[in-house]
Design a protein around this motif. Structure first.
Motif, PDB file in Angstrom:
ATOM      1  N   ASN A 103      72.720  48.284  23.479  1.00  0.00           N
ATOM      2  CA  ASN A 103      72.140  47.347  24.417  1.00  0.00           C
ATOM      3  C   ASN A 103      71.726  47.982  25.728  1.00  0.00           C
ATOM      4  O   ASN A 103      71.215  47.327  26.609  1.00  0.00           O
ATOM      5  N   GLU A 104      71.958  49.242  25.912  1.00  0.00           N
ATOM      6  CA  GLU A 104      71.619  49.886  27.161  1.00  0.00           C
ATOM      7  C   GLU A 104      70.108  50.086  27.218  1.00  0.00           C
ATOM      8  O   GLU A 104      69.461  50.479  26.259  1.00  0.00           O
ATOM      9  N   VAL A 105      69.537  49.773  28.373  1.00  0.00           N
ATOM     10  CA  VAL A 105      68.100  49.886  28.531  1.00  0.00           C
ATOM     11  C   VAL A 105      67.684  51.345  28.534  1.00  0.00           C
ATOM     12  O   VAL A 105      68.281  52.169  29.203  1.00  0.00           O
ATOM     13  N   ALA A 106      66.669  51.653  27.744  1.00  0.00           N
ATOM     14  CA  ALA A 106      66.192  53.026  27.675  1.00  0.00           C
ATOM     15  C   ALA A 106      64.755  53.061  28.147  1.00  0.00           C
ATOM     16  O   ALA A 106      63.859  52.613  27.456  1.00  0.00           O
ATOM     17  N   VAL A 107      64.523  53.522  29.335  1.00  0.00           N
ATOM     18  CA  VAL A 107      63.167  53.584  29.870  1.00  0.00           C
ATOM     19  C   VAL A 107      62.437  54.737  29.219  1.00  0.00           C
ATOM     20  O   VAL A 107      62.925  55.840  29.178  1.00  0.00           O
TER      21      VAL A 107
ATOM     22  N   GLU B  85      62.094  38.740   9.685  1.00  0.00           N
ATOM     23  CA  GLU B  85      63.435  38.235   9.953  1.00  0.00           C
ATOM     24  C   GLU B  85      64.187  39.212  10.853  1.00  0.00           C
ATOM     25  O   GLU B  85      64.183  40.409  10.640  1.00  0.00           O
ATOM     26  N   ARG B  86      64.856  38.645  11.848  1.00  0.00           N
ATOM     27  CA  ARG B  86      65.491  39.487  12.857  1.00  0.00           C
ATOM     28  C   ARG B  86      66.851  39.986  12.416  1.00  0.00           C
ATOM     29  O   ARG B  86      67.622  39.277  11.786  1.00  0.00           O
ATOM     30  N   ASP B  87      67.136  41.237  12.820  1.00  0.00           N
ATOM     31  CA  ASP B  87      68.467  41.813  12.689  1.00  0.00           C
ATOM     32  C   ASP B  87      68.996  41.963  14.108  1.00  0.00           C
ATOM     33  O   ASP B  87      68.425  42.683  14.922  1.00  0.00           O
ATOM     34  N   GLU B  88      70.090  41.248  14.435  1.00  0.00           N
ATOM     35  CA  GLU B  88      70.570  41.243  15.819  1.00  0.00           C
ATOM     36  C   GLU B  88      70.974  42.620  16.322  1.00  0.00           C
ATOM     37  O   GLU B  88      71.052  42.856  17.523  1.00  0.00           O
ATOM     38  N   ASN B  89      71.230  43.545  15.406  1.00  0.00           N
ATOM     39  CA  ASN B  89      71.621  44.897  15.825  1.00  0.00           C
ATOM     40  C   ASN B  89      70.429  45.827  16.012  1.00  0.00           C
ATOM     41  O   ASN B  89      70.587  46.948  16.483  1.00  0.00           O
ATOM     42  N   LYS B  90      69.254  45.362  15.617  1.00  0.00           N
ATOM     43  CA  LYS B  90      68.063  46.205  15.728  1.00  0.00           C
ATOM     44  C   LYS B  90      67.501  46.128  17.146  1.00  0.00           C
ATOM     45  O   LYS B  90      67.356  45.050  17.728  1.00  0.00           O
ATOM     46  N   LEU B  91      67.196  47.273  17.702  1.00  0.00           N
ATOM     47  CA  LEU B  91      66.626  47.318  19.043  1.00  0.00           C
ATOM     48  C   LEU B  91      65.202  46.785  19.031  1.00  0.00           C
ATOM     49  O   LEU B  91      64.387  47.156  18.183  1.00  0.00           O
ATOM     50  N   GLU B  92      64.894  45.898  19.961  1.00  0.00           N
ATOM     51  CA  GLU B  92      63.552  45.350  20.099  1.00  0.00           C
ATOM     52  C   GLU B  92      62.791  46.134  21.163  1.00  0.00           C
ATOM     53  O   GLU B  92      63.365  46.613  22.139  1.00  0.00           O
ATOM     54  N   ASN B  93      61.475  46.258  20.963  1.00  0.00           N
ATOM     55  CA  ASN B  93      60.619  46.901  21.955  1.00  0.00           C
ATOM     56  C   ASN B  93      60.249  45.871  23.016  1.00  0.00           C
ATOM     57  O   ASN B  93      59.704  44.810  22.695  1.00  0.00           O
ATOM     58  N   MET B  94      60.542  46.190  24.262  1.00  0.00           N
ATOM     59  CA  MET B  94      60.296  45.238  25.340  1.00  0.00           C
ATOM     60  C   MET B  94      59.477  45.854  26.465  1.00  0.00           C
ATOM     61  O   MET B  94      59.644  47.018  26.806  1.00  0.00           O
ATOM     62  N   LEU B  95      58.629  45.026  27.033  1.00  0.00           N
ATOM     63  CA  LEU B  95      57.964  45.335  28.295  1.00  0.00           C
ATOM     64  C   LEU B  95      58.620  44.475  29.359  1.00  0.00           C
ATOM     65  O   LEU B  95      58.716  43.251  29.206  1.00  0.00           O
ATOM     66  N   ILE B  96      59.121  45.093  30.417  1.00  0.00           N
ATOM     67  CA  ILE B  96      59.694  44.338  31.530  1.00  0.00           C
ATOM     68  C   ILE B  96      58.568  44.102  32.535  1.00  0.00           C
ATOM     69  O   ILE B  96      58.022  45.046  33.113  1.00  0.00           O
ATOM     70  N   LEU B  97      58.201  42.832  32.700  1.00  0.00           N
ATOM     71  CA  LEU B  97      57.045  42.474  33.514  1.00  0.00           C
ATOM     72  C   LEU B  97      57.477  41.769  34.784  1.00  0.00           C
ATOM     73  O   LEU B  97      58.493  41.067  34.809  1.00  0.00           O
ATOM     74  N   ALA B  98      56.686  41.947  35.828  1.00  0.00           N
ATOM     75  CA  ALA B  98      56.896  41.239  37.086  1.00  0.00           C
ATOM     76  C   ALA B  98      55.650  40.417  37.376  1.00  0.00           C
ATOM     77  O   ALA B  98      54.536  40.954  37.425  1.00  0.00           O
TER      78      ALA B  98
ATOM     79  N   GLU C  34      58.826  48.445  33.643  1.00  0.00           N
ATOM     80  CA  GLU C  34      59.379  49.504  32.811  1.00  0.00           C
ATOM     81  C   GLU C  34      59.263  49.121  31.345  1.00  0.00           C
ATOM     82  O   GLU C  34      58.948  47.978  31.001  1.00  0.00           O
ATOM     83  N   ILE C  35      59.501  50.103  30.502  1.00  0.00           N
ATOM     84  CA  ILE C  35      59.546  49.901  29.061  1.00  0.00           C
ATOM     85  C   ILE C  35      60.995  50.039  28.633  1.00  0.00           C
ATOM     86  O   ILE C  35      61.707  50.921  29.104  1.00  0.00           O
ATOM     87  N   ALA C  36      61.438  49.155  27.754  1.00  0.00           N
ATOM     88  CA  ALA C  36      62.862  49.156  27.418  1.00  0.00           C
ATOM     89  C   ALA C  36      63.069  48.829  25.949  1.00  0.00           C
ATOM     90  O   ALA C  36      62.169  48.345  25.265  1.00  0.00           O
ATOM     91  N   LYS C  37      64.282  49.135  25.490  1.00  0.00           N
ATOM     92  CA  LYS C  37      64.725  48.735  24.157  1.00  0.00           C
ATOM     93  C   LYS C  37      66.056  48.018  24.320  1.00  0.00           C
ATOM     94  O   LYS C  37      66.937  48.482  25.042  1.00  0.00           O
ATOM     95  N   ALA C  38      66.215  46.890  23.646  1.00  0.00           N
ATOM     96  CA  ALA C  38      67.470  46.149  23.761  1.00  0.00           C
ATOM     97  C   ALA C  38      67.615  45.236  22.556  1.00  0.00           C
ATOM     98  O   ALA C  38      66.682  45.045  21.771  1.00  0.00           O
ATOM     99  N   SER C  39      68.811  44.694  22.401  1.00  0.00           N
ATOM    100  CA  SER C  39      69.071  43.753  21.313  1.00  0.00           C
ATOM    101  C   SER C  39      70.170  42.801  21.750  1.00  0.00           C
ATOM    102  O   SER C  39      70.658  42.871  22.873  1.00  0.00           O
TER     103      SER C  39
END
Length: 462
Positions: free
Chosen positions: A5-9, A94-107, A51-56
């Motif tokens: 769950n740690e954000v990886a920029v 179908e989602r796997d809760e343990n799989k990291l999702e690709n996220m864009l953090i937007l403002a 930033e760009i992040a990965k999380a689940s």
């Protein structure tokens, strides 16, 4: 929070440059972050991308719109997480809760959001004048949310207008908030195929996110999840059944002060300031020493073996040694004082003793050196063995009469808490006791008996 769950920029920017060739000489004056949704290329103005992040494992918020995945603690800041694929009615595996999702953090304006996409590509620089108006062929996305289309390196990108997507009037926000809070769950989740994101029921992502933020504080478990993650991140403090009762009570106090989050290390320290046991990192008062003496059991053994994990700089251990000597004057005291701070345990034996202790209850256990300074008597010094050791690892100690381990369980992950507490139970003699933090409790899975004296609890073999 787990490492998953740690954000990886992972941002890779393309520096502005000139594209010089015989046919075209342009200056890049617009940069965009590119990504894909259902194998189609999209982009967003880089000025909106923080930033760009990965999380689940996002925290679910009940009764929200289908494209709202929940909320997430981004380094102490609680942000809504939305799925652009669901917003645009694009099929999602179908989602796997343990799989990291690709996220864009937007403002957008004064708000921050996380949006989930299929794949994040790169940062592309183009000339603003090459951006063309949107075409009706992009019918699966409402054209009002498209800022234009642009070609780069033989790829055609749909440039989304994030400001319009996340914007909505106060009336729309009120409508969505009311819809989220009052509509039956079946209505909230009933999304017609190819529903346009512009329909009033949706009200825009910004309105939906506002509804999520309005709803989330009503859910105590959600707020506590943020607290738990923040305490772990900033203070290496692990919330579990060992200390959850205190954390919950402390949260009610924290909320009354108008606070809902822990945003930095200072907040975390403030939150925990009432957790630590009496006289932590200080010399014991006469009253506290008397309380410890009172809870120690009768024991006529010739030698009293004591385990003091988490001894820190040694003030606790010396104080305990004096109390033990007073409680068991005819016994030889042996204390195994351990800590993972190598510098502290190395310097503990050479600790300077404040002169004021000589006039306190410590007086009879101190001697005065030729230079006028005070030190503990040789008997007290000889009773203590300071050593570097992590209590999570195997410990070849003899069976012990007293375990004095205040607050250290809370600084271990939950699995280690169980293992170390089980080790306490295994190493205690039949008439032995264990004293842990005043705001801690032994895991309920272990059969400890309890005896309470004031704020102290002595755990024994049941």
């Amino acid at each position: 929070m787990s490492t998953e769950n740690e954000v990886a920029v992972a941002t890779t920017e393309v520096a502005p440059k000139a594209e010089n060739n015989a046919e075209n000489s342009t200056v890049i004056d617009f940069k965009m972050v590119t990504f894909s949704l259902a194998d189609r290329d999209y982009s967003i103005d880089i000025m909106h991308v923080k930033e760009i992040a990965k999380a689940s494992r996002f925290t679910y918020v009940p009764n929200t719109l289908p494209f709202v995945l929940g909320v997430y603690n981004l380094r102490g800041e609680i942000i809504p997480i939305l799925d652009l694929r669901l917003f645009f009615n694009i099929p999602v595996p179908e989602r796997d809760e343990n799989k990291l999702e690709n996220m864009l953090i937007l403002a957008v304006d004064d708000q921050k959001f996380g949006v989930v996409v299929d794949k994040i590509d790169k940062v592309v620089g183009v000339q603003r004048s090459t951006i063309q108006p949107p075409h009706p062929l992009f019918g699966d996305i409402n054209i009002k949310y498209i800022d234009g289309v642009v070609e780069s390196n033989n790829r055609l990108y749909v440039l989304l207008d994030i400001t319009k997507i996340f914007s909505s009037k106060e009336v729309a926000e009120s409508h969505v908030a009311a819809h989220v809070q009052k509509a039956p769950s079946s209505e909230v989740n009933n999304v017609a195929p190819r529903q346009s994101a512009a329909q009033p029921a949706a009200g825009g992502l910004k309105a939906a996110a506002s509804a999520v933020k309005a709803e989330a504080p009503k859910e105590a478990p959600i707020d506590l999840k943020f607290i738990k993650e923040s305490l772990q991140n900033y203070s290496k403090f692990y919330v579990s059944p060992v200390n959850e009762s205190w954390v919950t009570h402390r949260y009610s106090e924290w909320s009354e002060q108008g606070k809902k989050q822990i945003q930095n290390e200072a907040d975390s320290k403030k939150y925990l300031e009432t957790f630590w046991s009496t006289c932590t990192d200080s010399w014991w008062t006469k009253e506290y020493a008397a309380a410890v003496e009172k809870i120690l059991p009768d024991n006529s053994a010739k030698q009293i073996i004591v385990w003091n994990p988490g001894c820190g700089k040694g003030m606790e251990t010396y104080s305990l040694a004096c109390v033990l000597k007073k409680r068991y004057p005819d016994s030889k005291i042996r204390i195994y004082a351990q800590d993972i701070d190598l510098l502290s345990v190395s310097n503990a034996a050479l600790m300077s003793i404040p002169a004021k202790l000589a006039t306190d209850w410590y007086g009879s256990y101190l001697t005065k050196k030729a230079n006028g300074e005070y030190t503990f008597s040789q008997e007290i010094k000889d009773s203590i063995m300071f050593e570097y050791h992590d209590c999570k690892n195997a410990n070849a100690l003899p069976m012990v009469d007293v375990i004095f381990a205040r607050d250290i369980l809370s600084l271990l992950d939950e699995k280690s808490q169980e293992a170390v507490a089980a080790d306490f139970l295994e190493k205690m003699k039949g008439n032995g006791i264990a004293i842990i933090g005043e705001n801690e409790a032994m895991p309920s899975s272990l059969n400890f008996g309890e005896k309470t004296v004031g704020t102290l609890v002595a755990y024994s073999k049941d």
